[in-house]
Scaffold this active site. Structure first.
Site, PDB file in Angstrom:
ATOM      1  N   TYR A 141       0.588  -0.962  -0.183  1.00  0.00           N
ATOM      2  CA  TYR A 141      -0.326   0.099  -0.178  1.00  0.00           C
ATOM      3  C   TYR A 141       0.886   0.932  -0.094  1.00  0.00           C
ATOM      4  O   TYR A 141       0.427   2.273  -0.800  1.00  0.00           O
ATOM      5  CB  TYR A 141      -1.105  -0.145   1.221  1.00  0.00           C
ATOM      6  N   GLU A 194      -7.860  -7.462   4.911  1.00  0.00           N
ATOM      7  CA  GLU A 194      -7.181  -8.534   4.881  1.00  0.00           C
ATOM      8  C   GLU A 194      -6.262  -8.661   5.786  1.00  0.00           C
ATOM      9  O   GLU A 194      -6.073 -10.143   5.684  1.00  0.00           O
ATOM     10  CB  GLU A 194      -6.410  -7.482   3.856  1.00  0.00           C
TER      11      GLU A 194
END
Length: 404
Positions: free
Chosen positions: A98, A140
């Site tokens: 990310y 996640e």
């Protein structure tokens, strides 16, 4: 969730950012892949990058997320996050990636918009990005933990070697593979409607990942089904993984498979169900139908399928066999160009005005986007609430976050 100051800035700049997304996303991907070529080689779908569909999906998800925050600054679109999170975990997206995305995405935004990206604008959109990223990371992490607990594997690696125990030719261009864990440990749990990720090593050394719906779990194995993707349009190159599997994967071979994921699954209950598919979209629908038959369900089950003709209809015999096991099951098949005699009211595209849609039905759809749009519209016209219509689409979800 989104600060009042940032909400005001994002609302004011969303038209500008949204209008430039078509320029921002190609630049972002080009920058990221130049810095991290391994991501394109071993993580991102090279076919979807080539035709631009992955780029459209990214643009859509960010815009929808920002719009949702503006509409409800104290809330968060968790349904959107859940769908993305299942896709990310299934292919092995890691938390540190990310930051890589953030670096190159914001560099692309600044390069495209220039002086319009003031420190205030950058801070507001940075807040949007990390609200979305941290929300995804949390979901996640939970999904990974659940998968690890089930298969008792390495938390850092959900991939396991599976042995192909059988290969079944469904049609000329559709093949099912039955696989079992090569390490002898139990199969991971799965729910009807989920998919697995398969990692294939290609001739150029790339380890490309693709997701294939489970079409059932017979005889203690997982069964996933693959349609050979041919280059039938300039924007649809031949599928390098689907063709590789069709041409090379045989019984006895071993390949890497991740645990089943996917948020569009058949819900428990006794209310009526409508299952609608087109083409190879019937793979998860077949798994749902098989589950209902195996559990002796007495629910009202209406299955609708559309295909080109009888020869292209994969799982045609399964549809007949499984429906016959359901005391309240009916099946309706539409062929665009049927071979031989075929009812006129079942010739052409799927038309739900010729099908009795049960009151209170929950609908599950899978197929190409034009089919999904059409059938969803027909269901809404028939009085089915939008909240009761669930869909799965193969490839990048260009509907991501919409009320669909």
């Amino acid at each position: 969730m989104l600060s009042a100051k940032s909400a005001e800035v994002v609302e004011a700049t969303l038209p500008v950012v949204g209008g430039a997304i078509g320029s921002i996303t190609p630049l972002f991907y080009d920058r990221m892949f130049a810095a991290h070529p391994e991501l394109l080689r071993d993580l991102f779908n090279r076919g979807n990058q080539a035709n631009g569909s992955q780029r459209q999906a990214l643009a859509g998800s960010i815009a929808v997320f920002a719009s949702a925050l503006i509409a409800d600054p104290d809330g968060r679109p968790d349904a959107l996050l859940a769908r993305i999170a299942h896709k990310h975990v299934s292919v092995g997206i890691s938390n540190d990636q990310y930051r890589i995305v953030h670096e190159h995405l914001f560099a692309a935004i600044v390069e495209v918009l220039g002086d319009a990206v003031t420190p205030e604008v950058a801070a507001a959109w940075d807040e949007v990005y990390w609200l979305m990223a941290n929300g995804l990371i949390a979901v996640e992490d939970r999904l990974r933990a659940e998968a690890v607990a089930v298969q008792q594997g390495d938390p850092a690696d959900l991939w396991r070697p599976y042995t192909v125990i059988d290969r079944q030719q469904e049609t000329d261009d559709v093949t099912s593979y039955l696989v079992r864990p090569a390490d002898g440990r139990p199969l991971p749990a799965s729910r009807p409607g989920q998919y697995v990720s398969v990692r294939a090593e290609l001739p150029d050394g790339a380890r490309q990942i693709r997701q294939y719906s489970l079409s059932g779990a017979p005889d203690g194995a997982l069964r996933f089904t693959v349609k050979r993707a041919t280059a039938d349009r300039p924007d649809a190159p031949a599928g390098e993984v689907s063709n590789h599997l069709h041409d090379h994967l045989r019984a006895g071979d071993v390949l890497d498979v991740a645990p089943p994921f996917g948020d569009v699954t058949l819900a428990d209950g006794d209310g009526p169900v409508l299952l609608a598919s087109a083409g190879i979209g019937n793979t998860p629908i077949t798994a749902m139908l098989a589950h209902l038959a195996a559990t002796g369900s007495t629910r009202r089950v209406v299955t609708v399928h559309g295909d080109r003709d009888q020869l292209s209809h994969a799982f045609r015999a399964d549809l007949t066999r499984l429906t016959a096991k359901l005391p309240a099951g009916t099946a309706h098949v539409f062929y665009e160009r049927p071979l031989g005699d075929w009812p006129a009211d079942r010739t052409g595209l799927v038309d739900l005005t010729t099908v009795e849609v049960p009151t209170g039905a929950t609908a599950y759809l899978c197929g190409p986007l034009p089919f999904l749009r059409s059938v969803r519209g027909q269901l809404l016209a028939a009085g089915v609430p939008a909240a009761d219509i669930h869909y799965e689409v193969f490839g990048p979800d260009l509907w991501l976050g919409r009320d669909a």
